[in-house]
Design a protein around this motif. Structure first.
Motif, PDB file in Angstrom:
ATOM      1  N   CYS A  23       1.688  -1.637  -8.850  1.00  0.00           N
ATOM      2  CA  CYS A  23       0.355  -1.308  -9.080  1.00  0.00           C
ATOM      3  C   CYS A  23       0.339   0.035 -10.141  1.00  0.00           C
ATOM      4  O   CYS A  23       1.193   0.823 -10.062  1.00  0.00           O
ATOM      5  CB  CYS A  23       0.103  -0.885  -7.581  1.00  0.00           C
ATOM      6  SG  CYS A  23      -1.603   0.248  -7.548  1.00  0.00           S
ATOM      7  N   TRP A  34      -0.814   1.480  -0.049  1.00  0.00           N
ATOM      8  CA  TRP A  34      -0.637  -0.039  -0.021  1.00  0.00           C
ATOM      9  C   TRP A  34      -1.243  -0.411   1.294  1.00  0.00           C
ATOM     10  O   TRP A  34      -0.919  -0.037   2.443  1.00  0.00           O
ATOM     11  CB  TRP A  34       0.698  -0.285  -0.099  1.00  0.00           C
ATOM     12  CG  TRP A  34       1.321  -0.339  -1.673  1.00  0.00           C
ATOM     13  CD1 TRP A  34       2.045   0.836  -2.147  1.00  0.00           C
ATOM     14  CD2 TRP A  34       1.267  -1.306  -2.628  1.00  0.00           C
ATOM     15  NE1 TRP A  34       2.381   0.615  -3.421  1.00  0.00           N
ATOM     16  CE2 TRP A  34       1.969  -0.640  -3.592  1.00  0.00           C
ATOM     17  CE3 TRP A  34       1.026  -2.477  -2.790  1.00  0.00           C
ATOM     18  CZ2 TRP A  34       2.018  -1.551  -5.044  1.00  0.00           C
ATOM     19  CZ3 TRP A  34       0.767  -3.073  -3.905  1.00  0.00           C
ATOM     20  CH2 TRP A  34       1.787  -2.484  -5.057  1.00  0.00           C
ATOM     21  N   TYR A  35      -1.788  -1.816   1.198  1.00  0.00           N
ATOM     22  CA  TYR A  35      -2.522  -2.202   2.488  1.00  0.00           C
ATOM     23  C   TYR A  35      -1.930  -3.795   2.438  1.00  0.00           C
ATOM     24  O   TYR A  35      -2.000  -4.511   1.314  1.00  0.00           O
ATOM     25  CB  TYR A  35      -3.929  -2.272   2.424  1.00  0.00           C
ATOM     26  CG  TYR A  35      -4.632  -0.773   2.690  1.00  0.00           C
ATOM     27  CD1 TYR A  35      -4.584   0.103   1.341  1.00  0.00           C
ATOM     28  CD2 TYR A  35      -4.837  -0.259   3.906  1.00  0.00           C
ATOM     29  CE1 TYR A  35      -5.065   1.253   1.520  1.00  0.00           C
ATOM     30  CE2 TYR A  35      -5.166   0.982   3.878  1.00  0.00           C
ATOM     31  CZ  TYR A  35      -5.400   1.843   2.856  1.00  0.00           C
ATOM     32  OH  TYR A  35      -5.729   3.179   3.099  1.00  0.00           O
ATOM     33  N   LEU A  90      -3.029  -5.110  -1.145  1.00  0.00           N
ATOM     34  CA  LEU A  90      -3.938  -4.473  -2.053  1.00  0.00           C
ATOM     35  C   LEU A  90      -3.295  -3.017  -2.171  1.00  0.00           C
ATOM     36  O   LEU A  90      -2.604  -2.437  -1.388  1.00  0.00           O
ATOM     37  CB  LEU A  90      -5.093  -4.209  -1.089  1.00  0.00           C
ATOM     38  CG  LEU A  90      -6.093  -5.478  -0.934  1.00  0.00           C
ATOM     39  CD1 LEU A  90      -7.117  -5.095   0.202  1.00  0.00           C
ATOM     40  CD2 LEU A  90      -6.503  -6.033  -1.921  1.00  0.00           C
ATOM     41  N   CYS A  91      -3.561  -2.534  -3.411  1.00  0.00           N
ATOM     42  CA  CYS A  91      -3.287  -1.139  -3.721  1.00  0.00           C
ATOM     43  C   CYS A  91      -4.518  -0.314  -3.968  1.00  0.00           C
ATOM     44  O   CYS A  91      -5.565  -0.863  -4.331  1.00  0.00           O
ATOM     45  CB  CYS A  91      -2.343  -1.463  -5.001  1.00  0.00           C
ATOM     46  SG  CYS A  91      -2.193   0.305  -5.662  1.00  0.00           S
ATOM     47  N   ALA A  92      -4.417   0.683  -3.633  1.00  0.00           N
ATOM     48  CA  ALA A  92      -5.634   1.803  -3.739  1.00  0.00           C
ATOM     49  C   ALA A  92      -5.060   3.329  -3.963  1.00  0.00           C
ATOM     50  O   ALA A  92      -3.879   3.507  -3.784  1.00  0.00           O
ATOM     51  CB  ALA A  92      -6.247   2.082  -2.260  1.00  0.00           C
ATOM     52  N   GLN A 102     -11.100   6.308  -2.330  1.00  0.00           N
ATOM     53  CA  GLN A 102     -10.163   5.549  -2.621  1.00  0.00           C
ATOM     54  C   GLN A 102     -10.819   4.067  -3.340  1.00  0.00           C
ATOM     55  O   GLN A 102     -11.606   3.408  -2.991  1.00  0.00           O
ATOM     56  CB  GLN A 102      -9.326   4.949  -1.425  1.00  0.00           C
ATOM     57  CG  GLN A 102      -8.644   6.046  -0.678  1.00  0.00           C
ATOM     58  CD  GLN A 102      -7.511   5.633   0.305  1.00  0.00           C
ATOM     59  OE1 GLN A 102      -7.263   4.620   0.262  1.00  0.00           O
ATOM     60  NE2 GLN A 102      -7.456   6.454   1.372  1.00  0.00           N
ATOM     61  N   PHE A 104      -9.759   0.474  -4.960  1.00  0.00           N
ATOM     62  CA  PHE A 104      -8.920  -0.651  -4.865  1.00  0.00           C
ATOM     63  C   PHE A 104      -8.783  -1.685  -6.169  1.00  0.00           C
ATOM     64  O   PHE A 104      -9.504  -1.600  -6.749  1.00  0.00           O
ATOM     65  CB  PHE A 104      -9.369  -1.551  -3.654  1.00  0.00           C
ATOM     66  CG  PHE A 104      -9.162  -1.089  -2.295  1.00  0.00           C
ATOM     67  CD1 PHE A 104     -10.027  -0.092  -1.783  1.00  0.00           C
ATOM     68  CD2 PHE A 104      -8.047  -1.368  -1.648  1.00  0.00           C
ATOM     69  CE1 PHE A 104      -9.968   0.449  -0.480  1.00  0.00           C
ATOM     70  CE2 PHE A 104      -7.836  -0.819  -0.236  1.00  0.00           C
ATOM     71  CZ  PHE A 104      -8.642  -0.082   0.131  1.00  0.00           C
ATOM     72  N   GLY A 107      -5.611  -6.940  -5.982  1.00  0.00           N
ATOM     73  CA  GLY A 107      -4.350  -7.422  -4.831  1.00  0.00           C
ATOM     74  C   GLY A 107      -3.606  -8.582  -5.639  1.00  0.00           C
ATOM     75  O   GLY A 107      -3.912  -9.012  -6.781  1.00  0.00           O
TER      76      GLY A 107
ATOM     77  N   TYR B  37     -17.180  -1.314   2.724  1.00  0.00           N
ATOM     78  CA  TYR B  37     -16.553  -1.902   1.775  1.00  0.00           C
ATOM     79  C   TYR B  37     -17.101  -3.320   1.758  1.00  0.00           C
ATOM     80  O   TYR B  37     -17.385  -4.099   2.735  1.00  0.00           O
ATOM     81  CB  TYR B  37     -15.151  -1.908   1.835  1.00  0.00           C
ATOM     82  CG  TYR B  37     -14.331  -0.648   1.258  1.00  0.00           C
ATOM     83  CD1 TYR B  37     -14.186   0.386   2.278  1.00  0.00           C
ATOM     84  CD2 TYR B  37     -14.105  -0.309   0.013  1.00  0.00           C
ATOM     85  CE1 TYR B  37     -13.444   1.366   1.897  1.00  0.00           C
ATOM     86  CE2 TYR B  37     -13.614   0.745  -0.173  1.00  0.00           C
ATOM     87  CZ  TYR B  37     -13.143   1.956   0.399  1.00  0.00           C
ATOM     88  OH  TYR B  37     -12.576   3.044   0.121  1.00  0.00           O
ATOM     89  N   GLN B  39     -16.285  -7.186  -0.057  1.00  0.00           N
ATOM     90  CA  GLN B  39     -15.024  -7.962  -0.559  1.00  0.00           C
ATOM     91  C   GLN B  39     -15.465  -9.488  -0.961  1.00  0.00           C
ATOM     92  O   GLN B  39     -15.539 -10.086   0.071  1.00  0.00           O
ATOM     93  CB  GLN B  39     -13.758  -7.917   0.418  1.00  0.00           C
ATOM     94  CG  GLN B  39     -12.681  -8.499  -0.043  1.00  0.00           C
ATOM     95  CD  GLN B  39     -11.159  -8.773   0.660  1.00  0.00           C
ATOM     96  OE1 GLN B  39     -11.287  -8.810   1.822  1.00  0.00           O
ATOM     97  NE2 GLN B  39     -10.122  -8.249  -0.059  1.00  0.00           N
ATOM     98  N   GLN B  44     -11.844  -8.224  -4.753  1.00  0.00           N
ATOM     99  CA  GLN B  44     -11.795  -6.860  -4.987  1.00  0.00           C
ATOM    100  C   GLN B  44     -12.605  -6.059  -3.917  1.00  0.00           C
ATOM    101  O   GLN B  44     -13.885  -6.601  -3.707  1.00  0.00           O
ATOM    102  CB  GLN B  44     -12.380  -6.621  -6.506  1.00  0.00           C
ATOM    103  CG  GLN B  44     -12.586  -5.157  -6.861  1.00  0.00           C
ATOM    104  CD  GLN B  44     -11.421  -4.955  -7.714  1.00  0.00           C
ATOM    105  OE1 GLN B  44     -10.938  -5.591  -8.602  1.00  0.00           O
ATOM    106  NE2 GLN B  44     -11.032  -3.713  -7.675  1.00  0.00           N
TER     107      GLN B  44
END
Lengths: 113, 113
Positions: A23, A34-35, A90-92, A102, A104, A107, B37, B39, B44
């Motif tokens: 990321c 991270w999610y 997912l990275c934020a 945040q 995102f 993914g 949010y 999606q 994304q």
């Protein structure tokens, strides 16, 4: 201004293998979270990195580990993959003093067979 | 720990009509942030709207507005003049411990033309 980027987009691994996801945060951001998002569910928090240290961790086993580099980019490592690790990761990114903003990335879809 | 509940797995709305997505949450924190949010199929995660708990005024972003009822711990999203591009999964989330986002299970919004 580049947003949050993640690589690879898709990944297929075999049970028991190890995987590394990457990321790059939005320009100017110093914090990466991270999610894990299983199919049909909401994202679950794995951990957060700030100043190259793990600042907070969710309810995930030690098989999940991470790293943050001096340029603020981050890696998520998962060892001994299980079928249940199949998910969208997912990275934020955010700025340390503005956690309420945040952003995102798109993914990485991990499939474990 | 915080919990976020979205009781509507799926909602449908006619194009140009108004729809409201429900969310309830539970937190022991006195100051916190709430988010919606979006999606889409592209995966994304896009921030739609943010509400700071200490602000009594409901947040508004163009066609999107919230109804924040702090005492009832309710945070619903109203989408006015719905457009085909609004079709997506919508997640309600709460910021916990100033860093970690806790998400609900999501609501699929379908927009009919």
């Amino acid at each position: 201004d580049a947003g949050v980027t993640q690589s690879p987009t898709h990944l297929i691994k075999t049970r028991g293998q190890q995987v590394t996801l990457r990321c790059s945060p939005k320009s100017g951001h110093d914090t990466v979270s991270w999610y894990q998002q299983a199919l049909g569910q909401g994202p679950q928090f794995i951990f957060q990195y700030y100043e190259e240290e793990e600042r907070q961790r969710g309810n995930f086993p030690d098989r999940f580990s991470g790293h943050q580099f001096p340029n603020y980019s981050s890696e998520l490592n998962v060892n001994a993959l299980l079928l249940g690790d199949s998910a969208l990761y997912l990275c934020a990114s955010s700025l340390g003093d503005s956690p309420y903003e945040q952003y995102f990335g798109p993914g990485t879809r991990l499939t474990v067979t | 720990a915080q919990t976020v509940t979205q009781s509507q797995p799926e909602m449908s709305v006619q194009e140009a009509e108004t729809v409201t997505l429900s969310c309830t949450y539970d937190t022991s924190e006195s100051d916190y942030y709430l988010f919606w949010y979006k999606q889409p199929p592209s995966r994304q995660m896009i921030l739609v709207i943010r509400q700071e708990a200490y602000k009594q005024q409901n947040a508004t972003e163009n066609r999107f507005s919230v109804n924040f009822q702090k005492a009832a711990k309710s945070f619903s999203l109203k989408i006015s003049d719905s457009q085909l591009g609004d079709a997506a999964m919508y997640f309600c989330a709460c910021l916990e411990n100033g860093n970690k986002l806790v998400f609900g299970a999501g609501t699929i919004l379908r927009v009919k033309s």
